[in-house]
Design an enzyme around this catalytic site. Structure first.
Site, PDB file in Angstrom:
ATOM      1  N   LYS A  76       0.849  -1.205   0.000  1.00 38.17           N
ATOM      2  CA  LYS A  76       0.000   0.000   0.000  1.00 38.17           C
ATOM      3  C   LYS A  76       0.879   1.247   0.000  1.00 38.17           C
ATOM      4  O   LYS A  76       1.914   1.294   0.685  1.00 38.17           O
ATOM      5  CB  LYS A  76      -0.893  -0.030   1.242  1.00 38.17           C
ATOM      6  CG  LYS A  76      -1.928   1.087   1.318  1.00 38.17           C
ATOM      7  CD  LYS A  76      -2.805   0.873   2.548  1.00 38.17           C
ATOM      8  CE  LYS A  76      -3.903   1.922   2.672  1.00 38.17           C
ATOM      9  NZ  LYS A  76      -4.788   1.645   3.832  1.00 38.17           N
ATOM     10  N   SER A 153      -9.578   1.665   3.150  1.00 37.17           N
ATOM     11  CA  SER A 153      -8.786   2.488   2.255  1.00 37.17           C
ATOM     12  C   SER A 153      -7.801   1.699   1.398  1.00 37.17           C
ATOM     13  O   SER A 153      -7.223   2.218   0.451  1.00 37.17           O
ATOM     14  CB  SER A 153      -8.024   3.537   3.063  1.00 37.17           C
ATOM     15  OG  SER A 153      -7.094   2.937   3.954  1.00 37.17           O
ATOM     16  N   SER A 177      -9.659  -0.765   7.204  1.00 37.52           N
ATOM     17  CA  SER A 177      -9.101  -0.541   5.870  1.00 37.52           C
ATOM     18  C   SER A 177      -8.512  -1.769   5.204  1.00 37.52           C
ATOM     19  O   SER A 177      -8.278  -1.750   3.998  1.00 37.52           O
ATOM     20  CB  SER A 177      -8.049   0.574   5.911  1.00 37.52           C
ATOM     21  OG  SER A 177      -8.665   1.825   6.057  1.00 37.52           O
TER      22      SER A 177
END
Length: 447
Positions: A76, A153, A177
Site C-alpha cells: 500500500k 482504504s 481498511s
C-alpha cells in the site's frame, strides 16, 4: 500462478516455477490494458522487483531461502520502501524517495518477499469506500462491468490480490481498511493487535487506532505474512470448530443489513453451528458506549488534524474535499475533549476484555451491505452515509484494540460477503487458527 503462498512455495521448491516467473505472471496482469492494473498500481511496477526476484532465484540455487522467498507482494502506498516515493494516495506530499524501509517492510524484505509495486488507496487512508479522485478507483472484481467500489482504504491492495497481480498485499487498518475491501472483494483481510507490528515508516492517520495488516486469498496466507511482520511464528494448524465458543453480537452491528448479507450471515451461522461451534447471542455493554469516542470525528480526526496541520496551511486546496472535511471535524474539539476520549477508550478496552473472556471469538458481518456502484456515490450524502455504514462494524476492533479477521462466506457466484471474527487483545495467533478452521468449513459449502 497458483493463488496461495503455500502453493507457490511448492512450485518454487520443486522447480516448476521460480521467483522471476511468479513475478512475470503478476506483471502481465498489471500491464493488461483491459484490466485494473493501471488503477490498482497507478505508479506502475516497482523498478526493483525484477532484481529482487532475480536475487531470490540466485539465493535459492545456493540453498538460501527465507520464508517468503520469491513470493510477490504488493505494498500500500502508505509505507516507506527504500528508494520509492510514499504518496499516501495524495498529491501534496514531497516527491522524495524513502531513505529506508519501514520496519514491517524491512522484515518482509529479509524474509525474501518480492515487492511488485505500490497500490492505490483512499487519500491518506481516510475512508472505507476506496474512491480516489487523484489516481482513479480500481473496480471491484464482482460485476466489474457495473463498476462497483473496491472498499477502502486499501483499495488497490484488495484488487491486486483478486486479479492475481500479487499473492498477498500489505495494508493499513485504522477503522477497517484491510477488512472492508477484503469483504467487498471476496478475499481475506487481517487486522492485528496494533502493537504487534511497528508503525514507524508509515504515513499515520491515527496513531491510537492505526495497525498494519494484510490481505490474501486464504487465512493461511495472511497468517504467513503477519508472522513475518510481527516477528512471530504463524499458527501451525487450524483449530477445530467442535466446542468453539462464538459470541454473536446483537444490536447495532446487525442493523441496516441488506437482504443478501442477512441471508448469507444467517446461513453461515447455521453452518458453524452444524460443525460443532457453540453460538451465543450477546449484547456487549462496552460496544454500546463506543459512540462516546466519535464526537466531532473522535480520536481519528484529532490526530489526523495534528499531523496535517502544516500541509493544510499550504495545500488545503489540493486535498480530496471529502477527506479534508473529515480532518476538519477536529476544529470543533478541545484538548480536554481529546484527553477525555483517550481516558474513556482505556476504560472501554478494559471492560471489553472482561466481556470477551468467556468466548473464543466474536462472529459478525464485516459490513452490512454488498459493494455499491461507484456512480451511486457521486453526491456527498450518499458517499458519507455509505462510508459510515462500511466503517461501523470493523472500527469496533480498532477502538477496543482487538485483533480481527474478515473471510469470505458467500457462494462463489454471488456478491462477496465477509464474515468478521474478533479476538481478544494479543490473541492474534489463536484467532488466525480459529479463522483457518472456519475457513475450511465454509470453503466446502461455498462451491
Amino acid at each position: 500462478m497458483e493463488a496461495t503462498i503455500a502453493a507457490a512455495r511448492r512450485q518454487l521448491a520443486d522447480g516448476s516455477a521460480n521467483a522471476l516467473s511468479l513475478l512475470a505472471s503478476c506483471v502481465e496482469r498489471i500491464r493488461n490494458p483491459d484490466g485494473e492494473g493501471a488503477r490498482a498500481f497507478p505508479h506502475g511496477v516497482s523498478m526493483a522487483a525484477h532484481m529482487q526476484a532475480q536475487a531470490s532465484d540466485m539465493l535459492r540455487e545456493q540453498g538460501v531461502a527465507g520464508v517468503l522467498a520469491g513470493i510477490p507482494v504488493s505494498v500500500k502506498d502508505l509505507f516507506d520502501v527504500q528508494g520509492d516515493v510514499t504518496r499516501a494516495g495524495a498529491k501534496v506530499l514531497p516527491e522524495r524517495p524513502a531513505s529506508a524501509d519501514a520496519p514491517a517492510i524491512a522484515r518482509l524484505r529479509a524474509a525474501g518477499a518480492v515487492f511488485v509495486g505500490r497500490t492505490n488507496m483512499t487519500e491518506f487512508a481516510y475512508s472505507g469506500v476506496g474512491i480516489n479522485p487523484h489516481y482513479g478507483t480500481p473496480r471491484n472484481p464482482f460485476d466489474r462491468q457495473g463498476g462497483r467500489i473496491p472498499g477502502g482504504s486499501s483499495s488497490g491492495a484488495a484488487v491486486s490480490v483478486t486479479d492475481g497481480m500479487a499473492l498477498a498485499a500489505i495494508g493499513s487498518d485504522t477503522g477497517g481498511s484491510c477488512r472492508i475491501p477484503a469483504a467487498l472483494c471476496g478475499i481475506v483481510g487481517f487486522k492485528p493487535t496494533a502493537s504487534r507490528v511497528p508503525l514507524q515508516g508509515t504515513v499515520p492517520l491515527s496513531p491510537s487506532y492505526d495497525s498494519i495488516g494484510c490481505l490474501a486469498n486464504t487465512v493461511e496466507c495472511c497468517a504467513a505474512v503477519d508472522a513475518v511482520m510481527a516477528g512471530e511464528a504463524p499458527p501451525t494448524a487450524p483449530l477445530p470448530l467442535a466446542g468453539l465458543r462464538l459470541a454473536v453480537p446483537t444490536g447495532l452491528v446487525l442493523e441496516g443489513m441488506s437482504d443478501e448479507v442477512a441471508e448469507v450471515f444467517s446461513r453461515t451461522l447455521r453452518r458453524l453451528s452444524a460443525a460443532g461451534a457453540l453460538l451465543q447471542d450477546v449484547s456487549f455493554e462496552s460496544w454500546n458506549q463506543l459512540a462516546e469516542l466519535g464526537a466531532n470525528g473522535g480520536l481519528v480526526a484529532a490526530e489526523a488534524s495534528a499531523w496535517h496541520q502544516q500541509l493544510l496551511a499550504e495545500h488545503a486546496n489540493r486535498y480530496d474535499p471529502r477527506v479534508l472535511s473529515r480532518i476538519r471535524l477536529a476544529d470543533e474539539q478541545r484538548a480536554a475533549d481529546y484527553l477525555r476520549m483517550q481516558q474513556r477508550r482505556r476504560e472501554l478496552c478494559r471492560q471489553a476484555d472482561v466481556e470477551l473472556a468467556a468466548f473464543d471469538a466474536v462472529a459478525l458481518p464485516t459490513v452490512p451491505i454488498v459493494a455499491p456502484c461507484i456512480e451511486a456515490l457521486g453526491d456527498d450524502e450518499s458517499f458519507f452515509s455509505t462510508n459510515r455504514l462500511l466503517l461501523r462494524n470493523p472500527s469496533i476492533a480498532n477502538m477496543l484494540d482487538l485483533c480481527a479477521l474478515s473471510l469470505p462466506c458467500h457462494r462463489l457466484a454471488d456478491a462477496p460477503v465477509g464474515l468478521m471474527l474478533f479476538g481478544r487483545h494479543l490473541s492474534d495467533r489463536r484467532l488466525l487458527a480459529i479463522g483457518m478452521g472456519i475457513e475450511a468449513v465454509l470453503r466446502r459449502e461455498r462451491r
